[in-house]
Enzyme design. Structure first.
Site, PDB file in Angstrom:
ATOM      1  N   LYS A  51      -3.769   4.618  -3.139  1.00  0.00           N
ATOM      2  CA  LYS A  51      -4.683   4.144  -2.090  1.00  0.00           C
ATOM      3  C   LYS A  51      -5.517   5.295  -1.534  1.00  0.00           C
ATOM      4  O   LYS A  51      -6.417   5.083  -0.721  1.00  0.00           O
ATOM      5  CB  LYS A  51      -3.892   3.489  -0.959  1.00  0.00           C
ATOM      6  CG  LYS A  51      -3.203   2.198  -1.414  1.00  0.00           C
ATOM      7  CD  LYS A  51      -2.461   1.545  -0.283  1.00  0.00           C
ATOM      8  CE  LYS A  51      -1.510   0.475  -0.744  1.00  0.00           C
ATOM      9  NZ  LYS A  51      -2.154  -0.807  -1.114  1.00  0.00           N
ATOM     10  N   HIS A  80       3.502  -5.274   6.242  1.00  0.00           N
ATOM     11  CA  HIS A  80       3.418  -5.607   4.823  1.00  0.00           C
ATOM     12  C   HIS A  80       4.817  -6.026   4.350  1.00  0.00           C
ATOM     13  O   HIS A  80       5.814  -5.535   4.875  1.00  0.00           O
ATOM     14  CB  HIS A  80       2.963  -4.346   4.085  1.00  0.00           C
ATOM     15  CG  HIS A  80       2.652  -4.520   2.632  1.00  0.00           C
ATOM     16  ND1 HIS A  80       3.625  -4.552   1.655  1.00  0.00           N
ATOM     17  CD2 HIS A  80       1.474  -4.631   1.982  1.00  0.00           C
ATOM     18  CE1 HIS A  80       3.055  -4.682   0.471  1.00  0.00           C
ATOM     19  NE2 HIS A  80       1.745  -4.740   0.634  1.00  0.00           N
ATOM     20  N   ASP A 129       5.243   3.295   7.846  1.00  0.00           N
ATOM     21  CA  ASP A 129       4.557   2.889   6.625  1.00  0.00           C
ATOM     22  C   ASP A 129       3.121   3.396   6.744  1.00  0.00           C
ATOM     23  O   ASP A 129       2.284   2.801   7.422  1.00  0.00           O
ATOM     24  CB  ASP A 129       4.609   1.354   6.517  1.00  0.00           C
ATOM     25  CG  ASP A 129       3.690   0.809   5.427  1.00  0.00           C
ATOM     26  OD1 ASP A 129       2.970   1.600   4.785  1.00  0.00           O
ATOM     27  OD2 ASP A 129       3.701  -0.422   5.239  1.00  0.00           O
TER      28      ASP A 129
HETATM   29  N1  PMP Z   1       2.364  -1.005   3.211  1.00  0.00           N
HETATM   30  C1  PMP Z   1       1.082  -1.294   3.359  1.00  0.00           C
HETATM   31  C2  PMP Z   1       0.510  -1.383   4.748  1.00  0.00           C
HETATM   32  C3  PMP Z   1       0.294  -1.507   2.243  1.00  0.00           C
HETATM   33  O1  PMP Z   1      -1.000  -1.801   2.382  1.00  0.00           O
HETATM   34  C4  PMP Z   1       0.871  -1.418   0.962  1.00  0.00           C
HETATM   35  C5  PMP Z   1       0.057  -1.681  -0.294  1.00  0.00           C
HETATM   36  N2  PMP Z   1      -0.685  -2.878  -0.259  1.00  0.00           N
HETATM   37  C6  PMP Z   1       2.210  -1.101   0.863  1.00  0.00           C
HETATM   38  C7  PMP Z   1       2.923  -0.893   2.002  1.00  0.00           C
HETATM   39  C8  PMP Z   1       2.890  -0.970  -0.454  1.00  0.00           C
HETATM   40  O2  PMP Z   1       2.364   0.106  -1.176  1.00  0.00           O
HETATM   41  P1  PMP Z   1       2.632   0.259  -2.714  1.00  0.00           P
HETATM   42  O3  PMP Z   1       2.331  -1.055  -3.343  1.00  0.00           O
HETATM   43  O4  PMP Z   1       1.701   1.336  -3.128  1.00  0.00           O
HETATM   44  O5  PMP Z   1       4.068   0.655  -2.864  1.00  0.00           O
END
Ligand code: PMP
Length: 408
Positions: A228, A124, A202
């Site tokens: 999430k 990500h 992560d």
């Molecule tokens: N890493 C992954 C694999 C994610 O799916 C996400 C959220 N889409 C994030 C990091 C970032 O999380 P957040 O936006 O809650 O900080």
């Protein structure tokens, strides 16, 4: 074992009763954010109605009450992740903040020119960009392990890259948000340690879908987001091994993270307070603990089994659609099906599905390099949560038939 009572679970989530343009909502955007059960919403409201004040600073009744609920939440999280100590549980705004925290503290303090930061091609953006920034600032190099056509991390390449002897930080996802791939984390963390690197994980997409045990994994850092995992937005947790947290410089300066302040010299509070400057998301912490309690009551293993069934079923049924290609067919997947339909833009897929009450995500999923790897600007993604059903997968397939009819 009791049967998995999905209808009873659904009844706990008020938003699932929503009608979208006269159709029942099918919520398949759980990887972006999950919905919240009444048990979490009730706790939020109850805290504000009966127990709310700022934490840590007050001697008065409400401040003590809020502080004890807030710190009890830390213990709930510690137990959930099986961390050794509550001092290893740093409260953050989410995964993004947790990863940035590690990059700017441990990373800046320990990286030097020639060192390597090893990530994978499926990360990500929040597990790419912070490392690019510290790499630029420290002279370290960002190294990217390729992924295979099935969307799995190329383990031969990984072994070669980690064995190069220059990797200081391995930062990888536990589960890919775009493809659902579950990474072979244990072996990757062991290899990182054997190479003298720390392992930063992560965990955003793992937490709601599987048992996470940071001590069994031997992760050095593990970042998650509450939103999430059926908890409120704006809250998250960074697990860090205590000796690392103790040795790290602070992150943001302000109230709560200090021991004493004078203009000549400030001394810092021990972890986790050292990394928690300012008034935190008090109710977020308490409600996140309620979300973990809810997940525990349903049983995270039962949730995992249910979602696995949905994922296998969705793969089977989506293959019925002409010209549909599933992107990412790893052997181990958690609750995500990404797909493209030849000749139809994902945005159109999402729009036509929305007209039928079906919420999927379309776009690059904050993984532009991964999309480029598969030669796609975007995919459509259905992602599952504990409350989804096979009947909803059937609705998706019917919806996709309409997409193909209108657009094809
Ligand atoms: N890493 C992954 C694999 C994610 O799916 C996400 C959220 N889409 C994030 C990091 C970032 O999380 P957040 O936006 O809650 O900080």
């Amino acid at each position: 074992l009791p049967v998995y009572d999905v209808e009873r679970i659904r009844a706990d989530f008020p938003i699932l009763a929503t009608q979208v343009r006269g159709k029942p909502l099918v919520y398949f955007d759980n990887a972006a954010s999950s919905q919240k059960p009444r048990q979490v919403l009730d706790v939020e409201r109850a805290v504000y109605e009966t127990s709310y004040a700022n934490v840590h600073r007050g001697v008065h009744y409400l401040s003590e009450k809020a502080t004890s609920a807030y710190e009890a939440a830390r213990e709930t999280v510690r137990a959930w992740l099986n961390a050794a100590s509550e001092r290893e549980i740093v409260f953050t705004r989410g995964t993004t903040e947790g990863l940035n925290l590690v990059a700017y503290t441990w990373g800046r303090a320990n990286l030097k020119p020639g060192d390597e930061i090893l990530i994978t091609h499926l990360e990500h953006h929040s597990n790419i960009v912070p490392w690019q920034i510290v790499a630029e600032q420290t002279g370290a190099r960002l190294m990217v392990v390729p992924v295979t056509d099935t969307g799995e991390v190329d383990q031969d390449a990984f072994d070669r890259m980690i064995a190069g002897g220059r990797v200081k930080i391995m930062a990888v996802a536990h589960v890919s948000n775009a493809l659902g791939t579950i990474l072979p984390l244990q072996r990757m963390i062991d290899a990182a340690h054997a190479a003298g690197a720390i392992a930063v994980i992560d965990g955003a997409q793992a937490l709601p879908h599987m048992r996470v045990d940071v001590r069994a994994l031997d992760a050095d850092f593990y970042a998650v987001s509450s939103h999430k995992a059926y908890g409120p937005t704006g809250f998250g947790v960074l697990y860090g091994k205590l000796p690392l947290l103790e040795a790290m410089p602070p992150w943001q300066g302000g109230g709560d993270m200090i021991e004493t302040v004078s203009f000549e010299k400030t001394t810092y509070a021990p972890p986790p307070a050292k990394f928690e400057a300012g008034t935190p998301h008090i109710v977020g912490a308490i409600a996140f603990a309620a979300a973990l309690d809810y997940l525990a009551a349903v049983g995270v293993e039962a949730v995992a089994a249910h979602e696995h069934d949905l994922t296998v079923y969705a793969h089977e049924r989506l293959r019925e659609i002409n010209r549909l290609k599933i992107v990412g067919e790893a052997r181990e997947k958690a609750g995500v099906v990404s797909f493209a339909i030849d000749g139809i833009h994902p945005h159109d897929i999402g729009t036509i599905l929305d007209q039928q009450g079906i919420a999927v995500r379309t776009g690059h999923h904050c993984t532009q390099p991964l999309m480029a790897r598969f030669g796609l600007p975007a995919t459509a993604r259905a992602s599952f949560g504990m409350y989804n059903t096979r009947a909803e997968v059937d609705a998706l397939v019917d919806g996709l038939r309409k997409v193909v009819k209108f657009m094809g």
